[in-house]
Design an enzyme around this catalytic site. Structure first.
Site, PDB file in Angstrom:
ATOM      1  N   ASN A 144     -18.377 -21.070  15.630  1.00 59.40           N
ATOM      2  CA  ASN A 144     -18.530 -19.618  15.520  1.00 59.40           C
ATOM      3  C   ASN A 144     -19.688 -19.376  14.546  1.00 59.40           C
ATOM      4  O   ASN A 144     -19.518 -19.476  13.333  1.00 59.40           O
ATOM      5  CB  ASN A 144     -17.214 -19.034  14.998  1.00 59.40           C
ATOM      6  N   ARG A 169     -14.489   0.296   8.439  1.00 57.35           N
ATOM      7  CA  ARG A 169     -15.050   1.062   9.565  1.00 57.35           C
ATOM      8  C   ARG A 169     -14.205   2.308   9.820  1.00 57.35           C
ATOM      9  O   ARG A 169     -12.983   2.262   9.720  1.00 57.35           O
ATOM     10  CB  ARG A 169     -15.072   0.203  10.835  1.00 57.35           C
ATOM     11  N   MET A 173      -5.788  -4.568   2.997  1.00 56.24           N
ATOM     12  CA  MET A 173      -4.482  -3.932   3.166  1.00 56.24           C
ATOM     13  C   MET A 173      -3.483  -4.320   2.072  1.00 56.24           C
ATOM     14  O   MET A 173      -2.593  -3.543   1.728  1.00 56.24           O
ATOM     15  CB  MET A 173      -3.936  -4.269   4.568  1.00 56.24           C
ATOM     16  N   ARG A 174      -3.626  -5.506   1.494  1.00 53.67           N
ATOM     17  CA  ARG A 174      -2.711  -5.897   0.397  1.00 53.67           C
ATOM     18  C   ARG A 174      -2.840  -4.929  -0.775  1.00 53.67           C
ATOM     19  O   ARG A 174      -1.842  -4.492  -1.343  1.00 53.67           O
ATOM     20  CB  ARG A 174      -3.017  -7.322  -0.077  1.00 53.67           C
ATOM     21  N   GLY A 176      -4.887 -10.668  10.552  1.00 50.34           N
ATOM     22  CA  GLY A 176      -4.527 -10.625   9.133  1.00 50.34           C
ATOM     23  C   GLY A 176      -3.456  -9.623   8.762  1.00 50.34           C
ATOM     24  O   GLY A 176      -2.431  -9.971   8.160  1.00 50.34           O
ATOM     25  N   GLY A 196      -1.678  -7.592  10.987  1.00 49.97           N
ATOM     26  CA  GLY A 196      -0.583  -7.642  11.971  1.00 49.97           C
ATOM     27  C   GLY A 196       0.371  -8.790  11.727  1.00 49.97           C
ATOM     28  O   GLY A 196       1.591  -8.652  11.885  1.00 49.97           O
ATOM     29  N   GLU A 197      -0.161  -9.943  11.311  1.00 49.80           N
ATOM     30  CA  GLU A 197       0.698 -11.117  11.098  1.00 49.80           C
ATOM     31  C   GLU A 197       1.391 -11.090   9.742  1.00 49.80           C
ATOM     32  O   GLU A 197       2.457 -11.664   9.573  1.00 49.80           O
ATOM     33  CB  GLU A 197      -0.147 -12.403  11.196  1.00 49.80           C
TER      34      GLU A 197
END
Ligand code: ADP
Length: 401
Positions: free
Chosen positions: A7, A241, A284-285, A331, A333-334
């Site tokens: 990648n 975003r 998000m944390r 990240g 979602g899990e």
């Protein structure tokens, strides 16, 4: 068969080496700061210590050479020779309308990826650098490209067209392409396998929510709608975003603040979303920590994020006339039980019933977090885009022989 998955970004290159006889990862790693004075190579052979090396790596060809040296290194290596690598799979962001699946790299395929530079100016050029670098270092090894957009090529015209003058589509191919396709395809397949039901019968909403975030409506195993558009800016509110907004905001802000095209692009892509509303973080944390501590800005950011996510789930249930399965991945979602809990709380009208205790379990494996009574199966499925690329690579190379 050993498959190397690459990648390539403009200044970074991630890799994973698979033994496809049992789909195990033999080693993985990352080269950062390519083109800068001190590049960092982090190499992690499975079951052995991680090693880090700082050196000057000016371009991708040297980066891959260094990676191959590490893979065959006496101490940190996992291969006795580079010849053991039988194929290389590359992640490419934009496949336009040409690529409806992964493809064997040929001069024509490379030319087509170059033609698509316009649609992904930041992402497709480094992918070509990665392919060229693999070809230079391993001239006899076939390369395969897997596109983030390919899975969404099944969307109907009524879904992918924007209601703007059609000449813009004809001239510039402006339409919805979507992204994260490899992930949406992977988790929808794993969901069907997990439930032991044919994917052809299922209506699945896959929520890939990480730094970037997108939702896909997967009906009968194919993508029928997805929230990212011409670029990965449309749709959900993300880390940095904006996601959906009135397009007039853009011209209005450009006019009032005297911003250039690149400045407004930067504002919407890098300085919006959770970061803009919380004023503190795109992670998000930090947002959920702030929400739990009662901080007003983080609370607003969290509520906006969850509200917009839930609206999209409702939209896709409407798009498919129902939903059998909701999958959370990537990240956020899990890992974020609270995002999943709050989102599902207001989906009771769909018959969603979350098991709050199961929702808190962390396992790294596909798992159900809904109750036996829930009319919709809610699953957490760790995504694995690299494995999906390795599988495609193996299949295409075998078929081409
Ligand atoms: P990318 O889109 O860059 O591939 P990931 O899918 O790895 O990103 O997601 C990264 C994001 O996941 C982080 O920025 C963070 O917001 C979120 N995340 C990771 N772990 C947790 C956690 N335990 N709780 C909440 N959010 C998390």
């Amino acid at each position: 068969m050993k498959v190397l998955v690459i990648n390539a970004g403009s200044s970074s290159l991630k890799y994973q080496l698979y033994d496809m006889t049992d789909e195990t990862v033999l080693a993985k790693g990352l080269v950062e700061r390519i083109g800068m004075d001190s590049s960092i190579l982090t190499h992690k052979p499975t079951g052995k210590e991680e090693v880090t090396e700082v050196s000057e790596i000016l371009e991708h060809t040297t980066a891959i050479r260094k990676v191959l040296e590490k893979l065959t290194d006496k101490e940190h290596g996992v291969l006795s020779s580079v010849d053991e690598i039988q194929a290389v799979g590359h992640r490419v962001v934009h496949g336009g309308e040409t690529f409806k699946g992964s493809a064997l790299v040929t001069p024509e395929v490379k030319a087509e990826i170059r033609r698509l530079f316009d649609l992904a100016p930041l992402h497709n050029p480094p992918a070509i650098m990665g392919i060229n670098a693999a070809e230079v270092n391993m001239p006899a090894v076939p390369n395969v490209v897997a596109f983030d957009t390919a899975f969404h090529q099944t969307m109907e015209e009524k879904v992918y067209l924007y209601p703007i003058p059609k000449v813009l589509y004809k001239k510039h191919r402006i339409r919805r392409y979507g992204a994260h396709g490899t992930s949406h395809q992977y988790v929808s397949r794993v969901a069907a396998e997990f439930l032991n039901r044919p994917i052809e019968e299922l209506k699945i909403i896959t929520c890939h929510i990480g730094n970037g975030a997108s939702l896909t409506a997967v009906k009968g195993g194919v993508s029928v709608d997805t929230s990212m558009g011409l670029t990965p800016l449309e749709g959900l509110m993300m880390g940095t975003r904006s996601g959906d907004l009135d397009p007039t905001v853009v011209t209005f802000v450009m006019n009032k603040e005297e911003l250039s095209i690149s400045e407004v692009n930067s504002m919407l892509n890098k300085h919006s979303g959770l970061l803009a509303i919380s004023g503190s973080s795109s992670d998000m944390r930090d947002i959920t920590d702030g929400w739990e501590a009662g901080k007003p800005n983080e609370t607003l950011a969290f509520e906006m994020y969850e509200y917009r996510l839930r609206k999209y789930i409702g939209a896709y249930a409407a798009a498919m006339n129902g939903v059998d399965v909701i999958v959370f991945t990537a990240g956020v979602g899990e890992n974020s039980a609270i995002v999943r809990e709050k989102t599902c709380e207001n989906l009771s009208y769909l018959g969603v019933e979350l098991d709050k205790e199961l929702n808190k379990v962390r396992s790294g494996e596909p798992r159900r977090i809904s109750t036996p009574n829930s009319k919709v199966e809610v699953l957490v499925i760790p995504t694995n885009e690299e494995l999906m690329i390795a599988r495609d690579t193996l299949q295409i190379v075998q078929e081409s022989k």
